[in-house]
Write a protein that holds these residues in place. Structure first.
Motif, short mmCIF file in Angstrom:
data_model
loop_
_atom_site.label_atom_id
_atom_site.label_comp_id
_atom_site.label_asym_id
_atom_site.label_seq_id
_atom_site.Cartn_x
_atom_site.Cartn_y
_atom_site.Cartn_z
N VAL A 102 -12.37 -2.66 -9.20
CA VAL A 102 -11.97 -3.32 -7.93
C VAL A 102 -10.55 -3.17 -7.50
O VAL A 102 -10.01 -2.93 -6.47
N MET A 103 -9.57 -3.10 -8.36
CA MET A 103 -8.18 -3.11 -8.25
C MET A 103 -7.79 -1.85 -7.66
O MET A 103 -6.93 -1.65 -6.98
N ILE B 189 -4.97 0.46 -19.39
CA ILE B 189 -5.11 -0.85 -19.63
C ILE B 189 -5.65 -1.28 -20.77
O ILE B 189 -6.77 -1.19 -21.22
N ARG C 249 -9.47 -9.47 -18.44
CA ARG C 249 -10.17 -9.43 -17.08
C ARG C 249 -9.41 -8.24 -16.23
O ARG C 249 -10.08 -7.89 -15.29
N THR C 250 -8.37 -8.11 -16.24
CA THR C 250 -7.79 -6.82 -15.48
C THR C 250 -8.40 -5.55 -15.79
O THR C 250 -8.63 -5.11 -14.96
N TYR D 117 -7.67 -1.64 -3.90
CA TYR D 117 -6.81 -2.72 -3.29
C TYR D 117 -6.13 -1.91 -2.13
O TYR D 117 -5.96 -2.46 -1.02
N VAL D 118 -5.78 -0.52 -2.44
CA VAL D 118 -5.29 0.37 -1.22
C VAL D 118 -6.35 1.07 -0.46
O VAL D 118 -6.24 2.03 -0.02
N PHE E 64 -5.49 3.17 -14.27
CA PHE E 64 -6.02 1.57 -14.97
C PHE E 64 -6.74 2.11 -16.06
O PHE E 64 -6.76 0.88 -16.92
N ASP F 103 2.67 1.54 -3.40
CA ASP F 103 1.78 2.15 -4.61
C ASP F 103 2.05 3.77 -4.33
O ASP F 103 1.84 4.46 -5.51
N ALA G 275 -11.61 -5.38 -14.14
CA ALA G 275 -11.53 -5.40 -12.89
C ALA G 275 -10.93 -4.17 -12.18
O ALA G 275 -10.73 -3.97 -11.21
N GLU H 188 0.88 -1.23 0.13
CA GLU H 188 0.09 0.08 0.17
C GLU H 188 1.06 1.23 -0.05
O GLU H 188 0.61 2.09 -0.94
N GLN I 163 -10.14 -3.46 1.68
CA GLN I 163 -9.36 -4.84 1.18
C GLN I 163 -8.75 -5.27 2.08
O GLN I 163 -8.64 -6.50 2.16
#
Lengths: 226, 226
Positions: A202-203, A188, A195-196, A206-207, A185, A164, A199, A161, A211
DNA sequence: TACAGTATTTGTACGGTGTGCAAACAGTGT
DNA sequence: ACACTGTTTGCACACCGTACAAATACTGTA
Protein backbone atom coordinates in the motif's frame (compact mmCIF):
# COMPACT_ATOMS: atom_id res chain seq x y z
CA UNK A 1 5.15 40.21 -15.64
CA UNK A 2 3.48 42.95 -17.73
CA UNK A 3 5.03 43.65 -21.13
CA UNK A 4 3.88 47.26 -21.34
CA UNK A 5 6.34 49.14 -23.56
CA UNK A 6 6.29 52.32 -21.41
CA UNK A 7 6.24 54.59 -24.48
CA UNK A 8 7.78 57.82 -23.32
CA UNK A 9 11.07 56.60 -21.95
CA UNK A 10 14.64 56.84 -23.14
CA UNK A 11 17.41 54.29 -23.46
CA UNK A 12 17.67 51.26 -25.74
CA UNK A 13 14.77 48.87 -26.06
CA UNK A 14 14.90 45.79 -23.91
CA UNK A 15 16.07 42.72 -25.70
CA UNK A 16 13.93 40.41 -23.58
CA UNK A 17 10.80 40.15 -21.49
CA UNK A 18 10.24 38.75 -18.05
CA UNK A 19 8.16 36.02 -19.63
CA UNK A 20 11.02 34.92 -21.84
CA UNK A 21 13.27 34.60 -18.81
CA UNK A 22 10.68 32.64 -16.88
CA UNK A 23 10.16 30.39 -19.89
CA UNK A 24 13.88 29.74 -20.16
CA UNK A 25 14.04 28.92 -16.46
CA UNK A 26 11.15 26.51 -16.78
CA UNK A 27 12.69 24.84 -19.81
CA UNK A 28 15.94 24.28 -17.93
CA UNK A 29 14.04 23.06 -14.89
CA UNK A 30 12.15 20.54 -17.00
CA UNK A 31 15.23 19.39 -18.85
CA UNK A 32 17.75 19.06 -16.04
CA UNK A 33 16.09 19.39 -12.67
CA UNK A 34 16.04 22.04 -9.97
CA UNK A 35 19.79 22.72 -9.95
CA UNK A 36 19.82 23.67 -13.62
CA UNK A 37 17.86 26.88 -13.19
CA UNK A 38 20.86 29.07 -12.49
CA UNK A 39 21.03 32.71 -13.46
CA UNK A 40 23.95 31.92 -15.71
CA UNK A 41 22.13 29.05 -17.35
CA UNK A 42 19.02 31.10 -17.91
CA UNK A 43 21.04 33.98 -19.34
CA UNK A 44 22.84 31.65 -21.73
CA UNK A 45 19.52 30.15 -22.79
CA UNK A 46 18.14 33.55 -23.79
CA UNK A 47 21.48 34.64 -25.28
CA UNK A 48 22.48 37.37 -22.89
CA UNK A 49 25.10 38.05 -20.23
CA UNK A 50 24.19 36.81 -16.75
CA UNK A 51 23.92 40.29 -15.32
CA UNK A 52 21.32 41.34 -17.87
CA UNK A 53 18.82 39.17 -16.01
CA UNK A 54 19.02 41.64 -13.15
CA UNK A 55 17.45 44.28 -15.34
CA UNK A 56 14.25 42.25 -15.35
CA UNK A 57 14.29 40.73 -11.85
CA UNK A 58 15.86 42.10 -8.68
CA UNK A 59 17.34 38.74 -7.72
CA UNK A 60 17.08 35.04 -8.32
CA UNK A 61 14.28 34.65 -5.81
CA UNK A 62 12.14 36.91 -7.95
CA UNK A 63 12.77 34.73 -11.00
CA UNK A 64 11.73 31.71 -8.98
CA UNK A 65 8.59 33.52 -7.93
CA UNK A 66 7.87 34.19 -11.57
CA UNK A 67 8.25 30.51 -12.38
CA UNK A 68 5.89 29.55 -9.57
CA UNK A 69 3.34 32.06 -10.76
CA UNK A 70 3.62 30.76 -14.29
CA UNK A 71 2.90 27.27 -13.13
CA UNK A 72 -0.08 28.30 -11.07
CA UNK A 73 -1.33 30.17 -14.11
CA UNK A 74 -1.31 26.94 -16.09
CA UNK A 75 -3.96 25.49 -13.80
CA UNK A 76 -7.15 25.25 -15.83
CA UNK A 77 -9.99 26.54 -13.69
CA UNK A 78 -12.63 25.61 -16.24
CA UNK A 79 -12.33 21.97 -15.17
CA UNK A 80 -14.14 23.01 -11.99
CA UNK A 81 -16.84 25.03 -13.75
CA UNK A 82 -20.45 25.24 -12.73
CA UNK A 83 -21.42 22.44 -15.09
CA UNK A 84 -19.00 19.99 -13.47
CA UNK A 85 -21.49 18.52 -11.00
CA UNK A 86 -21.62 18.86 -7.25
CA UNK A 87 -19.29 21.11 -5.32
CA UNK A 88 -17.35 18.01 -4.29
CA UNK A 89 -16.87 16.99 -7.88
CA UNK A 90 -15.75 20.48 -8.80
CA UNK A 91 -13.28 20.75 -5.93
CA UNK A 92 -11.93 17.32 -6.81
CA UNK A 93 -11.60 18.27 -10.46
CA UNK A 94 -9.68 21.41 -9.52
CA UNK A 95 -7.38 19.48 -7.20
CA UNK A 96 -6.65 16.85 -9.82
CA UNK A 97 -6.01 19.54 -12.40
CA UNK A 98 -3.63 21.26 -9.98
CA UNK A 99 -1.70 18.02 -9.52
CA UNK A 100 -1.53 17.54 -13.27
CA UNK A 101 -0.23 21.04 -13.87
CA UNK A 102 2.45 20.79 -11.20
CA UNK A 103 3.64 17.27 -11.96
CA UNK A 104 4.14 18.39 -15.55
CA UNK A 105 7.08 20.40 -14.19
CA UNK A 106 8.43 18.40 -11.26
CA UNK A 107 11.68 20.33 -11.14
CA UNK A 108 9.77 23.47 -10.25
CA UNK A 109 7.73 21.96 -7.43
CA UNK A 110 10.43 22.22 -4.74
CA UNK A 111 10.71 25.92 -5.50
CA UNK A 112 7.10 26.51 -4.48
CA UNK A 113 7.69 25.38 -0.93
CA UNK A 114 10.67 27.72 -0.66
CA UNK A 115 8.64 30.84 -0.21
CA UNK A 116 5.13 32.14 0.33
CA UNK A 117 2.68 31.71 -2.53
CA UNK A 118 1.13 35.15 -2.58
CA UNK A 119 1.10 35.98 -6.28
CA UNK A 120 -2.02 36.81 -8.33
CA UNK A 121 -2.56 33.27 -9.55
CA UNK A 122 -2.15 31.85 -6.06
CA UNK A 123 -4.76 34.28 -4.81
CA UNK A 124 -7.02 33.43 -7.73
CA UNK A 125 -6.80 29.77 -6.79
CA UNK A 126 -7.72 30.68 -3.24
CA UNK A 127 -10.67 32.75 -4.48
CA UNK A 128 -11.91 29.89 -6.61
CA UNK A 129 -11.78 27.51 -3.67
CA UNK A 130 -13.66 29.98 -1.51
CA UNK A 131 -16.39 30.17 -4.15
CA UNK A 132 -16.70 26.41 -4.39
CA UNK A 133 -16.81 26.00 -0.62
CA UNK A 134 -19.41 28.74 -0.29
CA UNK A 135 -21.49 26.76 -2.75
CA UNK A 136 -21.03 23.83 -0.40
CA UNK A 137 -22.82 25.79 2.27
CA UNK A 138 -19.86 26.64 4.50
CA UNK A 139 -19.84 29.99 6.21
CA UNK A 140 -17.00 32.29 5.12
CA UNK A 141 -14.67 31.54 8.02
CA UNK A 142 -15.01 27.78 7.69
CA UNK A 143 -14.72 28.08 3.94
CA UNK A 144 -11.40 29.87 4.35
CA UNK A 145 -10.06 27.32 6.81
CA UNK A 146 -11.22 24.50 4.56
CA UNK A 147 -9.66 26.14 1.52
CA UNK A 148 -6.32 26.29 3.31
CA UNK A 149 -6.68 22.66 4.34
CA UNK A 150 -7.22 21.70 0.73
CA UNK A 151 -4.25 23.79 -0.38
CA UNK A 152 -2.03 22.26 2.28
CA UNK A 153 -3.13 18.80 1.28
CA UNK A 154 -2.64 19.34 -2.43
CA UNK A 155 0.74 21.01 -2.23
CA UNK A 156 1.99 18.75 0.52
CA UNK A 157 0.97 15.69 -1.41
CA UNK A 158 2.49 16.88 -4.65
CA UNK A 159 5.69 18.05 -2.97
CA UNK A 160 6.17 14.71 -1.24
CA UNK A 161 5.46 12.88 -4.45
CA UNK A 162 8.16 14.87 -6.21
CA UNK A 163 10.53 14.56 -3.27
CA UNK A 164 10.28 10.80 -3.56
CA UNK A 165 12.07 11.19 -6.88
CA UNK A 166 14.58 13.59 -5.28
CA UNK A 167 14.61 15.93 -8.22
CA UNK A 168 14.81 13.61 -11.20
CA UNK A 169 13.33 15.14 -14.29
CA UNK A 170 11.10 14.33 -16.00
CA UNK A 171 8.82 12.37 -13.70
CA UNK A 172 8.86 8.64 -14.57
CA UNK A 173 5.51 6.90 -15.10
CA UNK A 174 3.51 6.16 -11.98
CA UNK A 175 3.93 2.39 -12.27
CA UNK A 176 7.70 2.67 -12.41
CA UNK A 177 7.82 4.90 -9.37
CA UNK A 178 5.56 2.57 -7.42
CA UNK A 179 7.62 -0.46 -8.42
CA UNK A 180 10.82 1.24 -7.30
CA UNK A 181 9.27 2.05 -3.94
CA UNK A 182 8.13 -1.53 -3.51
CA UNK A 183 11.67 -2.72 -4.09
CA UNK A 184 12.98 -0.28 -1.50
CA UNK A 185 10.41 -1.35 1.06
CA UNK A 186 11.55 -4.96 0.76
CA UNK A 187 14.43 -4.06 3.08
CA UNK A 188 12.18 -3.02 5.96
CA UNK A 189 12.78 -5.21 9.03
CA UNK A 190 9.48 -6.87 9.89
CA UNK A 191 10.65 -7.52 13.45
CA UNK A 192 10.89 -3.89 14.47
CA UNK A 193 8.33 -2.46 12.07
CA UNK A 194 5.73 -5.20 11.58
CA UNK A 195 2.86 -2.99 10.47
CA UNK A 196 5.01 -0.94 8.11
CA UNK A 197 6.45 -4.09 6.56
CA UNK A 198 2.97 -5.55 6.16
CA UNK A 199 1.72 -2.35 4.54
CA UNK A 200 4.60 -2.10 2.07
CA UNK A 201 2.47 -2.70 -1.01
CA UNK A 202 0.00 0.00 0.00
CA UNK A 203 2.82 2.37 0.91
CA UNK A 204 4.43 1.84 -2.48
CA UNK A 205 1.27 3.25 -4.00
CA UNK A 206 1.42 6.49 -2.04
CA UNK A 207 2.84 8.26 -5.07
CA UNK A 208 -0.20 7.84 -7.27
CA UNK A 209 -3.24 9.74 -8.42
CA UNK A 210 -5.35 7.08 -6.72
CA UNK A 211 -3.86 7.83 -3.30
CA UNK A 212 -4.12 11.55 -4.01
CA UNK A 213 -7.81 11.24 -4.84
CA UNK A 214 -8.45 8.93 -1.89
CA UNK A 215 -6.91 11.40 0.55
CA UNK A 216 -8.69 14.27 -1.13
CA UNK A 217 -12.03 12.60 -0.56
CA UNK A 218 -11.25 11.94 3.08
CA UNK A 219 -10.51 15.66 3.43
CA UNK A 220 -13.76 16.50 1.65
CA UNK A 221 -15.59 14.13 3.99
CA UNK A 222 -14.05 16.00 6.89
CA UNK A 223 -15.06 19.46 5.72
CA UNK A 224 -18.50 18.60 4.42
CA UNK A 225 -21.10 20.66 6.32
CA UNK A 226 -23.72 19.08 8.56
CA UNK B 1 24.95 7.68 12.93
CA UNK B 2 26.47 4.89 15.06
CA UNK B 3 29.49 5.81 17.13
CA UNK B 4 30.92 2.28 17.31
CA UNK B 5 34.69 2.55 17.68
CA UNK B 6 35.36 -0.46 15.41
CA UNK B 7 38.17 -1.72 17.68
CA UNK B 8 40.35 -3.79 15.37
CA UNK B 9 41.15 -1.23 12.71
CA UNK B 10 44.23 0.79 11.86
CA UNK B 11 44.80 4.47 11.15
CA UNK B 12 44.40 7.50 13.39
CA UNK B 13 41.32 7.86 15.54
CA UNK B 14 38.58 10.02 14.19
CA UNK B 15 38.46 13.51 15.60
CA UNK B 16 34.70 13.74 15.23
CA UNK B 17 31.49 11.79 15.02
CA UNK B 18 28.62 11.96 12.58
CA UNK B 19 26.48 13.27 15.41
CA UNK B 20 28.82 16.19 16.04
CA UNK B 21 28.63 17.16 12.38
CA UNK B 22 24.86 16.92 12.35
CA UNK B 23 24.72 19.00 15.52
CA UNK B 24 26.93 21.65 13.99
CA UNK B 25 24.75 21.74 10.89
CA UNK B 26 21.64 22.11 13.00
CA UNK B 27 23.20 24.87 15.06
CA UNK B 28 24.07 26.81 11.92
CA UNK B 29 20.63 26.19 10.51
CA UNK B 30 19.01 27.54 13.65
CA UNK B 31 21.30 30.53 13.86
CA UNK B 32 21.35 31.71 10.27
CA UNK B 33 18.78 29.89 8.18
CA UNK B 34 18.90 27.25 5.48
CA UNK B 35 21.73 28.80 3.48
CA UNK B 36 24.13 28.69 6.43
CA UNK B 37 24.44 24.93 6.52
CA UNK B 38 27.32 24.72 4.08
CA UNK B 39 29.98 22.07 4.24
CA UNK B 40 32.56 24.76 4.81
CA UNK B 41 30.54 26.35 7.57
CA UNK B 42 29.96 23.04 9.28
CA UNK B 43 33.62 22.13 9.04
CA UNK B 44 34.65 25.46 10.52
CA UNK B 45 32.16 24.99 13.32
CA UNK B 46 33.67 21.66 14.33
CA UNK B 47 37.22 22.93 13.76
CA UNK B 48 38.27 20.87 10.79
CA UNK B 49 39.06 21.32 7.11
CA UNK B 50 36.03 21.18 4.81
CA UNK B 51 37.16 17.94 3.19
CA UNK B 52 37.28 16.12 6.48
CA UNK B 53 33.50 16.10 6.49
CA UNK B 54 33.63 13.69 3.58
CA UNK B 55 35.17 11.09 5.82
CA UNK B 56 31.91 10.93 7.72
CA UNK B 57 29.36 11.53 4.99
CA UNK B 58 29.61 10.74 1.28
CA UNK B 59 28.19 14.11 0.26
CA UNK B 60 26.20 17.06 1.48
CA UNK B 61 22.89 15.34 0.79
CA UNK B 62 23.84 12.70 3.34
CA UNK B 63 24.50 15.35 5.95
CA UNK B 64 21.11 16.84 5.25
CA UNK B 65 19.56 13.42 5.62
CA UNK B 66 21.27 13.13 8.97
CA UNK B 67 19.83 16.45 10.07
CA UNK B 68 16.34 15.40 9.01
CA UNK B 69 16.67 12.14 10.89
CA UNK B 70 17.89 13.97 13.97
CA UNK B 71 14.84 16.18 13.91
CA UNK B 72 12.46 13.29 13.47
CA UNK B 73 14.21 11.61 16.36
CA UNK B 74 13.37 14.56 18.56
CA UNK B 75 9.67 13.83 18.19
CA UNK B 76 8.46 12.57 21.55
CA UNK B 77 6.27 9.54 20.93
CA UNK B 78 5.29 9.24 24.58
CA UNK B 79 2.89 12.15 24.11
CA UNK B 80 0.71 9.74 22.16
CA UNK B 81 0.96 6.90 24.65
CA UNK B 82 -1.80 4.50 25.54
CA UNK B 83 -2.83 6.62 28.51
CA UNK B 84 -3.46 9.66 26.35
CA UNK B 85 -7.13 9.01 25.74
CA UNK B 86 -8.91 8.00 22.56
CA UNK B 87 -7.08 7.16 19.36
CA UNK B 88 -8.08 10.60 18.06
CA UNK B 89 -6.55 12.32 21.03
CA UNK B 90 -3.38 10.31 20.66
CA UNK B 91 -3.02 11.00 16.95
CA UNK B 92 -3.66 14.67 17.60
CA UNK B 93 -1.08 14.74 20.39
CA UNK B 94 1.49 13.12 18.09
CA UNK B 95 0.74 15.59 15.30
CA UNK B 96 1.03 18.58 17.60
CA UNK B 97 4.27 17.22 19.02
CA UNK B 98 5.59 16.77 15.47
CA UNK B 99 4.80 20.38 14.68
CA UNK B 100 6.48 21.53 17.88
CA UNK B 101 9.64 19.55 17.14
CA UNK B 102 9.92 20.80 13.57
CA UNK B 103 9.07 24.45 14.20
CA UNK B 104 11.83 24.46 16.82
CA UNK B 105 14.22 24.26 13.85
CA UNK B 106 12.52 26.13 11.03
CA UNK B 107 15.69 26.38 8.98
CA UNK B 108 15.78 22.61 8.65
CA UNK B 109 12.18 22.19 7.53
CA UNK B 110 12.74 23.02 3.85
CA UNK B 111 15.41 20.33 3.74
CA UNK B 112 12.86 17.64 4.58
CA UNK B 113 10.84 18.28 1.46
CA UNK B 114 13.99 18.04 -0.65
CA UNK B 115 14.19 14.29 -0.56
CA UNK B 116 12.37 11.15 0.50
CA UNK B 117 11.95 10.64 4.22
CA UNK B 118 12.92 7.00 4.48
CA UNK B 119 15.21 6.94 7.50
CA UNK B 120 14.66 4.88 10.65
CA UNK B 121 12.90 7.63 12.57
CA UNK B 122 10.63 8.39 9.64
CA UNK B 123 9.67 4.73 9.46
CA UNK B 124 9.15 4.65 13.22
CA UNK B 125 6.75 7.55 12.92
CA UNK B 126 4.90 5.69 10.22
CA UNK B 127 4.76 2.56 12.37
CA UNK B 128 3.38 4.54 15.30
CA UNK B 129 0.65 6.01 13.13
CA UNK B 130 -0.26 2.57 11.82
CA UNK B 131 -0.62 1.34 15.38
CA UNK B 132 -2.84 4.23 16.38
CA UNK B 133 -5.01 3.84 13.31
CA UNK B 134 -5.32 0.10 13.84
CA UNK B 135 -6.59 0.94 17.32
CA UNK B 136 -9.12 3.15 15.60
CA UNK B 137 -10.51 0.08 13.88
CA UNK B 138 -9.20 0.73 10.39
CA UNK B 139 -8.14 -2.26 8.31
CA UNK B 140 -4.43 -2.32 7.46
CA UNK B 141 -4.78 -0.89 3.95
CA UNK B 142 -6.97 2.00 5.02
CA UNK B 143 -4.73 2.58 8.03
CA UNK B 144 -1.75 2.94 5.73
CA UNK B 145 -3.55 5.32 3.40
CA UNK B 146 -4.79 7.33 6.36
CA UNK B 147 -1.31 7.43 7.89
CA UNK B 148 0.06 8.89 4.69
CA UNK B 149 -2.76 11.42 4.60
CA UNK B 150 -1.85 12.52 8.10
CA UNK B 151 1.85 12.72 7.22
CA UNK B 152 1.11 14.74 4.11
CA UNK B 153 -1.09 17.09 6.09
CA UNK B 154 1.38 17.56 8.91
CA UNK B 155 4.47 18.10 6.77
CA UNK B 156 2.61 20.15 4.18
CA UNK B 157 1.17 22.36 6.86
CA UNK B 158 4.46 22.85 8.65
CA UNK B 159 6.38 23.41 5.43
CA UNK B 160 3.95 26.08 4.29
CA UNK B 161 4.04 27.72 7.68
CA UNK B 162 7.82 27.94 7.49
CA UNK B 163 7.73 29.03 3.85
CA UNK B 164 5.58 31.96 4.86
CA UNK B 165 8.62 33.24 6.74
CA UNK B 166 10.83 32.47 3.71
CA UNK B 167 13.66 31.13 5.79
CA UNK B 168 13.94 33.61 8.59
CA UNK B 169 15.40 32.07 11.71
CA UNK B 170 14.33 31.76 14.39
CA UNK B 171 10.58 31.63 13.95
CA UNK B 172 8.92 34.79 15.28
CA UNK B 173 6.00 34.39 17.71
CA UNK B 174 2.72 33.32 16.21
CA UNK B 175 1.00 36.63 16.88
CA UNK B 176 3.70 38.58 15.06
CA UNK B 177 3.52 36.32 12.05
CA UNK B 178 -0.25 36.59 11.92
CA UNK B 179 -0.12 40.37 12.25
CA UNK B 180 2.38 40.61 9.41
CA UNK B 181 0.13 38.52 7.20
CA UNK B 182 -2.85 40.69 8.01
CA UNK B 183 -0.92 43.75 6.93
CA UNK B 184 0.04 42.08 3.67
CA UNK B 185 -3.54 41.06 2.96
CA UNK B 186 -4.69 44.65 3.29
CA UNK B 187 -3.46 45.18 -0.28
CA UNK B 188 -5.78 42.56 -1.78
CA UNK B 189 -8.15 44.14 -4.31
CA UNK B 190 -11.69 43.46 -3.12
CA UNK B 191 -13.06 44.02 -6.59
CA UNK B 192 -11.38 41.06 -8.22
CA UNK B 193 -11.04 38.87 -5.13
CA UNK B 194 -14.03 39.69 -2.96
CA UNK B 195 -14.11 36.46 -0.96
CA UNK B 196 -10.38 36.45 -0.38
CA UNK B 197 -10.44 40.07 0.74
CA UNK B 198 -13.33 39.34 3.08
CA UNK B 199 -11.53 36.32 4.52
CA UNK B 200 -8.28 38.17 5.15
CA UNK B 201 -8.46 37.97 8.92
CA UNK B 202 -9.05 34.21 8.84
CA UNK B 203 -6.32 33.73 6.26
CA UNK B 204 -3.87 35.67 8.40
CA UNK B 205 -4.39 33.00 11.05
CA UNK B 206 -3.43 30.15 8.73
CA UNK B 207 0.02 30.06 10.32
CA UNK B 208 -1.12 29.04 13.77
CA UNK B 209 -1.45 25.98 15.93
CA UNK B 210 -5.19 26.64 16.00
CA UNK B 211 -5.51 26.29 12.23
CA UNK B 212 -3.20 23.26 12.31
CA UNK B 213 -5.38 21.56 14.91
CA UNK B 214 -8.59 22.55 13.13
CA UNK B 215 -7.41 21.01 9.87
CA UNK B 216 -6.11 17.98 11.69
CA UNK B 217 -9.53 17.34 13.15
CA UNK B 218 -11.20 17.70 9.79
CA UNK B 219 -8.78 15.06 8.49
CA UNK B 220 -9.53 12.85 11.47
CA UNK B 221 -13.24 13.31 10.80
CA UNK B 222 -12.63 12.18 7.27
CA UNK B 223 -10.76 9.02 8.17
CA UNK B 224 -12.84 7.95 11.14
CA UNK B 225 -14.30 4.48 10.47
CA UNK B 226 -18.01 3.86 10.12
C1' DT C 1 61.48 -1.65 18.84
C1' DA C 2 61.16 -0.86 13.94
C1' DC C 3 58.30 -1.22 10.11
C1' DA C 4 54.49 -1.65 7.05
C1' DG C 5 49.94 -0.64 6.20
C1' DT C 6 45.78 2.09 6.48
C1' DA C 7 42.36 5.56 7.80
C1' DT C 8 42.17 10.40 8.63
C1' DT C 9 43.16 15.01 7.72
C1' DT C 10 44.83 18.76 5.02
C1' DG C 11 46.40 21.91 0.98
C1' DT C 12 45.37 22.97 -3.25
C1' DA C 13 42.53 23.41 -7.04
C1' DC C 14 38.58 23.25 -10.37
C1' DG C 15 34.34 24.57 -11.99
C1' DG C 16 30.28 26.34 -10.49
C1' DT C 17 27.08 29.88 -8.03
C1' DG C 18 24.73 34.76 -7.12
C1' DT C 19 25.55 39.36 -7.81
C1' DG C 20 27.95 44.20 -7.28
C1' DC C 21 30.49 47.81 -9.93
C1' DA C 22 32.04 50.60 -13.62
C1' DA C 23 32.41 51.07 -18.41
C1' DA C 24 30.36 50.65 -23.07
C1' DC C 25 26.39 51.08 -25.65
C1' DA C 26 21.78 52.33 -27.80
C1' DG C 27 18.02 54.73 -28.24
C1' DT C 28 14.87 59.05 -27.18
C1' DG C 29 13.66 64.02 -26.39
C1' DT C 30 15.50 68.61 -26.93
C1' DA D 1 24.03 67.37 -32.80
C1' DC D 2 23.82 66.67 -28.14
C1' DA D 3 22.65 65.35 -23.54
C1' DC D 4 20.31 62.07 -20.99
C1' DT D 5 18.93 57.58 -19.45
C1' DG D 6 18.12 52.79 -19.35
C1' DT D 7 20.33 48.37 -21.06
C1' DT D 8 23.96 45.36 -21.51
C1' DT D 9 28.51 43.78 -20.69
C1' DG D 10 33.29 42.58 -18.65
C1' DC D 11 35.35 41.92 -14.70
C1' DA D 12 35.63 40.73 -10.05
C1' DC D 13 34.51 38.97 -5.44
C1' DA D 14 33.18 35.74 -2.17
C1' DC D 15 31.27 31.60 -1.71
C1' DC D 16 29.85 26.84 -2.86
C1' DG D 17 30.55 21.36 -3.28
C1' DT D 18 34.05 18.29 -3.84
C1' DA D 19 38.07 15.70 -6.34
C1' DC D 20 43.06 14.70 -5.87
C1' DA D 21 47.44 13.95 -3.86
C1' DA D 22 50.39 14.61 -0.01
C1' DA D 23 51.09 14.58 4.95
C1' DT D 24 49.90 12.65 9.19
C1' DA D 25 48.67 9.49 13.08
C1' DC D 26 47.59 5.41 14.54
C1' DT D 27 47.50 -0.10 14.73
C1' DG D 28 49.09 -4.79 14.07
C1' DT D 29 53.07 -7.52 12.91
C1' DA D 30 57.89 -8.83 12.56
Amino acid sequence: MSAAPTPGRTGPRRALTQDQIVSAALTLLDASGPSAASIRGIAAKVGVAPNAVYTYFPDKAAVVKGVVERLLGEVDHTASGDDAGSWRDRVAALAVELRRALLAHPGAVPLMIGGPMDGPHALALNERLLELLADAGLDPADAARAAYLLIVYAFGSIAMEVADQHGVAPMPPEQDRIAARLDAFAAIPATHLPRTAAAASVMAGYVSEAQYVWGLHRVLDGISPG
